[in-house]
Design a protein around this motif. Structure first.
Motif, PDB file in Angstrom:
ATOM      1  N   GLU A 159      -1.427   3.666 -38.849  1.00  0.00           N
ATOM      2  CA  GLU A 159      -0.072   4.195 -38.677  1.00  0.00           C
ATOM      3  C   GLU A 159      -0.103   5.515 -37.910  1.00  0.00           C
ATOM      4  O   GLU A 159       0.686   5.729 -36.995  1.00  0.00           O
ATOM      5  N   VAL A 160      -1.018   6.392 -38.246  1.00  0.00           N
ATOM      6  CA  VAL A 160      -1.135   7.676 -37.566  1.00  0.00           C
ATOM      7  C   VAL A 160      -1.534   7.462 -36.110  1.00  0.00           C
ATOM      8  O   VAL A 160      -1.000   8.098 -35.209  1.00  0.00           O
ATOM      9  N   ASN A 161      -2.456   6.554 -35.841  1.00  0.00           N
ATOM     10  CA  ASN A 161      -2.882   6.307 -34.465  1.00  0.00           C
ATOM     11  C   ASN A 161      -1.770   5.719 -33.613  1.00  0.00           C
ATOM     12  O   ASN A 161      -1.723   5.967 -32.414  1.00  0.00           O
ATOM     13  N   LEU A 162      -0.871   4.956 -34.204  1.00  0.00           N
ATOM     14  CA  LEU A 162       0.253   4.414 -33.439  1.00  0.00           C
ATOM     15  C   LEU A 162       1.242   5.507 -33.071  1.00  0.00           C
ATOM     16  O   LEU A 162       1.973   5.386 -32.098  1.00  0.00           O
ATOM     17  N   MET A 163       1.275   6.584 -33.839  1.00  0.00           N
ATOM     18  CA  MET A 163       2.175   7.696 -33.543  1.00  0.00           C
ATOM     19  C   MET A 163       1.555   8.675 -32.550  1.00  0.00           C
ATOM     20  O   MET A 163       2.253   9.473 -31.958  1.00  0.00           O
ATOM     21  N   LYS A 164       0.239   8.612 -32.400  1.00  0.00           N
ATOM     22  CA  LYS A 164      -0.427   9.534 -31.490  1.00  0.00           C
ATOM     23  C   LYS A 164      -0.175   9.120 -30.051  1.00  0.00           C
ATOM     24  O   LYS A 164       0.178   7.993 -29.758  1.00  0.00           O
ATOM     25  N   GLY A 165      -0.397  10.053 -29.181  1.00  0.00           N
ATOM     26  CA  GLY A 165      -0.247   9.761 -27.769  1.00  0.00           C
ATOM     27  C   GLY A 165      -0.719  10.940 -26.943  1.00  0.00           C
ATOM     28  O   GLY A 165      -1.140  11.968 -27.476  1.00  0.00           O
ATOM     29  N   ASP A 166      -0.632  10.784 -25.649  1.00  0.00           N
ATOM     30  CA  ASP A 166      -1.012  11.838 -24.732  1.00  0.00           C
ATOM     31  C   ASP A 166       0.130  12.847 -24.643  1.00  0.00           C
ATOM     32  O   ASP A 166       1.287  12.464 -24.508  1.00  0.00           O
ATOM     33  N   PRO A 167      -0.188  14.149 -24.677  1.00  0.00           N
ATOM     34  CA  PRO A 167       0.873  15.152 -24.625  1.00  0.00           C
ATOM     35  C   PRO A 167       1.420  15.339 -23.207  1.00  0.00           C
ATOM     36  O   PRO A 167       0.666  15.438 -22.243  1.00  0.00           O
ATOM     37  N   TYR A 168       2.732  15.345 -23.122  1.00  0.00           N
ATOM     38  CA  TYR A 168       3.454  15.660 -21.886  1.00  0.00           C
ATOM     39  C   TYR A 168       4.476  16.729 -22.231  1.00  0.00           C
ATOM     40  O   TYR A 168       4.908  16.834 -23.382  1.00  0.00           O
ATOM     41  N   TYR A 169       4.859  17.493 -21.238  1.00  0.00           N
ATOM     42  CA  TYR A 169       5.795  18.593 -21.442  1.00  0.00           C
ATOM     43  C   TYR A 169       7.031  18.364 -20.592  1.00  0.00           C
ATOM     44  O   TYR A 169       6.934  17.972 -19.428  1.00  0.00           O
ATOM     45  N   VAL A 170       8.191  18.581 -21.204  1.00  0.00           N
ATOM     46  CA  VAL A 170       9.465  18.412 -20.513  1.00  0.00           C
ATOM     47  C   VAL A 170      10.340  19.616 -20.815  1.00  0.00           C
ATOM     48  O   VAL A 170      10.101  20.347 -21.774  1.00  0.00           O
ATOM     49  N   GLN A 171      11.356  19.787 -19.970  1.00  0.00           N
ATOM     50  CA  GLN A 171      12.382  20.782 -20.250  1.00  0.00           C
ATOM     51  C   GLN A 171      13.712  20.050 -20.295  1.00  0.00           C
ATOM     52  O   GLN A 171      14.010  19.238 -19.410  1.00  0.00           O
ATOM     53  N   ILE A 172      14.498  20.319 -21.316  1.00  0.00           N
ATOM     54  CA  ILE A 172      15.802  19.677 -21.464  1.00  0.00           C
ATOM     55  C   ILE A 172      16.754  20.262 -20.427  1.00  0.00           C
ATOM     56  O   ILE A 172      16.993  21.464 -20.403  1.00  0.00           O
ATOM     57  N   THR A 173      17.275  19.402 -19.576  1.00  0.00           N
ATOM     58  CA  THR A 173      18.168  19.838 -18.498  1.00  0.00           C
ATOM     59  C   THR A 173      19.555  19.221 -18.605  1.00  0.00           C
ATOM     60  O   THR A 173      20.440  19.589 -17.848  1.00  0.00           O
ATOM     61  N   THR A 174      19.733  18.286 -19.527  1.00  0.00           N
ATOM     62  CA  THR A 174      21.030  17.627 -19.699  1.00  0.00           C
ATOM     63  C   THR A 174      21.370  17.567 -21.184  1.00  0.00           C
ATOM     64  O   THR A 174      20.531  17.861 -22.037  1.00  0.00           O
ATOM     65  N   ASP A 197      22.736  14.724 -34.666  1.00  0.00           N
ATOM     66  CA  ASP A 197      24.189  14.728 -34.538  1.00  0.00           C
ATOM     67  C   ASP A 197      24.667  15.514 -33.328  1.00  0.00           C
ATOM     68  O   ASP A 197      25.839  15.493 -33.003  1.00  0.00           O
ATOM     69  N   ARG A 198      23.755  16.249 -32.689  1.00  0.00           N
ATOM     70  CA  ARG A 198      24.115  17.048 -31.513  1.00  0.00           C
ATOM     71  C   ARG A 198      22.986  16.949 -30.489  1.00  0.00           C
ATOM     72  O   ARG A 198      21.852  16.625 -30.842  1.00  0.00           O
ATOM     73  N   PRO A 199      23.294  17.249 -29.232  1.00  0.00           N
ATOM     74  CA  PRO A 199      22.243  17.167 -28.207  1.00  0.00           C
ATOM     75  C   PRO A 199      21.175  18.237 -28.415  1.00  0.00           C
ATOM     76  O   PRO A 199      21.399  19.244 -29.096  1.00  0.00           O
ATOM     77  N   LEU A 200      20.025  18.003 -27.810  1.00  0.00           N
ATOM     78  CA  LEU A 200      18.966  19.011 -27.825  1.00  0.00           C
ATOM     79  C   LEU A 200      19.421  20.223 -27.017  1.00  0.00           C
ATOM     80  O   LEU A 200      20.246  20.108 -26.108  1.00  0.00           O
ATOM     81  N   ARG A 201      18.878  21.370 -27.351  1.00  0.00           N
ATOM     82  CA  ARG A 201      19.263  22.623 -26.701  1.00  0.00           C
ATOM     83  C   ARG A 201      18.818  22.611 -25.238  1.00  0.00           C
ATOM     84  O   ARG A 201      17.657  22.361 -24.926  1.00  0.00           O
ATOM     85  N   LYS A 202      19.781  22.852 -24.339  1.00  0.00           N
ATOM     86  CA  LYS A 202      19.452  22.909 -22.914  1.00  0.00           C
ATOM     87  C   LYS A 202      18.454  24.033 -22.671  1.00  0.00           C
ATOM     88  O   LYS A 202      18.501  25.073 -23.320  1.00  0.00           O
TER      89      LYS A 202
END
Length: 120
Positions: A24-39, A80-85
């Protein structure tokens, strides 16, 4: 004899539970990527089988790994609300499942330099 059987059964159950948790833990793991919320994301609501309504926000953003390699990422924020821009997120992309498995907000200083250069 019953004691040995009980101990053996307990050990087998613990091994099975451990294997399940590890998988279960391995299925949740993944490669890290970084994003910035723009919308604000694409808001949608849906109802569960019991009639309860839920709100999600879908984001389709380009993320960058620690070497600056880009990947198109598509994920939902179950809120219930969008992520912080302008917020920065580290998302885990699982290549086996071909999806984002989790995300968390991070400070700008925690983003590797090559990824940050692509986000700015």
């Amino acid at each position: 004899m019953k004691l040995k059987f009980g101990i053996g059964l307990l050990i087998a159950a613990l091994v099975a539970i451990g294997f399940y948790k590890f998988a279960e833990v391995n299925l949740m793991k993944g490669d890290p990527y970084y994003v910035q919320i723009t919308t604000d994301g694409e808001k949608f609501t849906y109802k569960a089988d019991n009639g309860q309504s839920f709100t999600d926000y879908r984001y389709q953003l380009t993320g960058y790994d620690e070497n600056g390699k880009e990947r198109a990422l598509d994920f939902n924020a179950n809120r219930d609300r969008p992520l912080r821009k302008s917020a920065y997120l580290r998302v885990s992309y699982n290549t086996k499942k071909q999806e984002v498995t989790q995300w968390e907000e991070v400070q700008k200083e925690a983003i590797p330099a090559k990824a940050l250069a692509k986000l700015e």
